[in-house]
Design a protein around this motif. Structure first.
Motif, PDB file in Angstrom:
ATOM      1  N   GLY A 212     -11.864  -1.979  -3.778  1.00 43.22           N
ATOM      2  CA  GLY A 212     -11.688  -0.688  -2.735  1.00 43.22           C
ATOM      3  C   GLY A 212     -10.737   0.347  -3.519  1.00 43.22           C
ATOM      4  O   GLY A 212     -10.891   1.561  -3.014  1.00 43.22           O
ATOM      5  N   THR A 219     -12.094   1.772   0.644  1.00 39.18           N
ATOM      6  CA  THR A 219     -11.265   1.542   1.754  1.00 39.18           C
ATOM      7  C   THR A 219     -10.818   2.724   2.647  1.00 39.18           C
ATOM      8  O   THR A 219     -10.623   3.588   1.925  1.00 39.18           O
ATOM      9  CB  THR A 219     -10.218   0.676   1.240  1.00 39.18           C
ATOM     10  N   SER A 436      -3.929  -1.253  -0.182  1.00 39.66           N
ATOM     11  CA  SER A 436      -5.094  -2.483  -0.691  1.00 39.66           C
ATOM     12  C   SER A 436      -4.304  -3.406  -1.555  1.00 39.66           C
ATOM     13  O   SER A 436      -4.793  -4.522  -1.697  1.00 39.66           O
ATOM     14  CB  SER A 436      -5.914  -1.547  -1.770  1.00 39.66           C
TER      15      SER A 436
END
Length: 490
Positions: A212, A219, A436
């Motif tokens: 991501g 994301t 993340s």
């Protein structure tokens, strides 16, 4: 008996959440009605204090999850429209002045749900649904895994890279669910008591989370940071899809390769080879051609700078929606599969940012806090660590929604002093990176939860891998951001 115990646990859990919500409401009401002098912000208006109370409600609700995260965001938008907008309830209205403050426009608050970045997410969700309906996901998985052969270690690398690449363009949750489905026949070929199953299972959430990082749509925290960086009324850096990928895509690939070796170190295979059979139906008719062509076109337009195409990445996201709707690839029923809770989550964050900035609260707070005494490096490191810590326990989207608006104002107020660490972009993209990197627990991210639900990994396994890879990701990521910022590439 088991059902009775389950009901008792559910009732106990519900009562706990209701109590938490009651406490949050009481705290919010207290903050709402405190004397303005309590906050230590010079010139704090009535409207601004209401935003502070809403912010407190949002923070506590996201932290405790007393109500679902999407419900918190929806409550933010609703309460803002009813109490601080030009269409507020009569009881909350007043004459605009230096003491009362300025009411926001309700249409601007509601527009948070139709922000161009929301279109970016919808485009990603639609692409994922179309890929599944046409069998493009299965076709890609079969052909992409073939070059890795049947050596166990290489199969693990293949699943890491494929999952990482998928999650760059479609929902990491959908990617994790899809890839774990592909692993089912592989598990049958592995010893039940070996560590190979754990290694393959953990590779999916790790790759989905790390992948991501590579694109702005990978994301939600990426999109939140990108919106703040490109806001024409704010930082207006004009950071495009391709520019983001130019430095974050290589980082994601490097971390995936490092993750491969770390997973093998902790969970080595006892069986050296694996015979792969990925099942799934592939449509060879017109639908596959439409989806494949649209997929390629969309990704190309996302990667080509706006200077050449004339359209930004948010507008590009409308292309698959329009084509798939026109051709019938996507139907009204398919729209129900979109994760609307994520959309509401992002919209709530945008609305909260509007409330803080549109009412002048953020500026007033900055003027009252001596940020000038803070070291730029301290801001960079502390903000990243706070984001990482929170994202392991609550939604990384909620964490980014809380921190990005505040840090954007802080960084703007520091002016040229942030040049020492590469500028405001280093701090805000660092928040997205930290979010993340948080993957220690089953509750940290949906991919983690999906992997944990298989019963093949326990919390200690996930903590061991998640903590190690997360720390490495932050170290490498911040080093890259510092270098890119200092060289003026962003």
């Amino acid at each position: 008996m088991a059902e009775e115990n389950s009901n008792a646990l559910n009732n106990k859990y519900s009562k706990k959440k209701m109590l938490e919500l009651l406490v949050i409401v009481i705290i919010t009401a207290i903050v709402w009605n405190l004397p303005s002098s309590f906050f230590g912000i010079d010139g704090l208006t009535v409207i601004q204090q209401r935003v502070v109370a809403i912010f407190v409600f949002a923070t506590l609700s996201w932290l405790t999850e007393a109500i679902p995260s999407w419900a918190t965001s929806l409550t933010i938008i609703t309460s803002m429209c009813l109490t601080i907008s030009n269409n507020s309830l009569a009881f909350f209205k007043g004459e605009e002045s230096d003491t009362f403050g300025t009411l926001l426009k309700s249409k601007d608050i509601m527009a948070a749900f139709a922000d161009p970045v929301i279109m970016l997410f919808l485009g990603g969700f639609i692409l994922a649904i179309a890929a599944t309906k046409s069998g493009l996901d299965v076709l890609l998985a079969k052909n992409l895994i073939r070059p890795f052969g049947n050596k166990s270690e290489n199969v693990l690398l293949g699943f890491l890279l494929i999952t990482g690449l998928f999650s760059m363009f479609v929902s990491n949750t959908a990617t994790a669910a899809m890839m774990l489905t592909f692993l089912t026949p592989v598990f049958a070929a592995l010893p039940a008591n070996g560590k190979g199953r754990i290694a393959l299972t953990l590779s999916i959430p790790v790759a989905a989370n790390i992948g991501g990082i590579g694109t702005p749509i990978g994301t939600p925290p990426n999109a939140i940071a990108l919106k703040m960086l490109n806001d024409e009324a704010g930082l207006n850096l004009g950071l495009g899809f391709g520019e983001w990928m130019a430095f974050m895509f290589p980082l994601a690939i490097i971390i995936l390769l490092i993750s491969w070796r770390i997973i093998l170190k902790f969970f080595p295979f006892t069986q050296k080879t694996i015979e792969l059979e990925i099942g799934g139906h592939i449509h060879h008719g017109w639908r596959m051609w439409v989806v494949s062509g649209t997929f390629i076109l969309t990704i190309l337009l996302w990667c080509i700078p706006k200077d050449y195409t004339g359209i930004d990445s948010n507008t590009v996201a409308l292309i698959p929606m329009g084509i798939f709707a026109l051709t019938g690839v996507i139907t009204a029923k398919d729209l129900q599969a979109i994760d609307w809770s994520v959309i509401w989550m992002v919209a709530g964050g945008f609305a909260l940012g509007l409330g803080m900035n549109g009412t002048g609260l953020a500026d007033a707070a900055i003027k009252s806090i001596p940020f000038g005494t803070w070291s730029p490096v301290a801001i960079l490191l502390i903000s990243g660590l706070i984001c990482y810590a929170l994202s392991n326990f609550i939604s990384n989207t909620a964490t980014a929604a809380l921190l990005v608006p505040i840090l954007a104002v802080v960084c703007t107020g520091m002016g040229d002093r942030l040049d020492a660490i590469g500028g405001t972009a280093t701090v805000l993209i660092g928040i997205a990176l930290s979010a993340s990197s948080a993957m220690c627990l089953p509750i940290s991210t949906p991919p983690n939860a999906i992997a944990y639900s298989t019963g093949l990994v326990n919390q200690n396994d996930m903590l061991k891998i998640g903590l190690t890879i997360g720390i490495i990701t932050m170290i490498l990521g911040y080093a890259l951001l510092f270098f890119v910022g200092k060289t003026g590439l962003i």
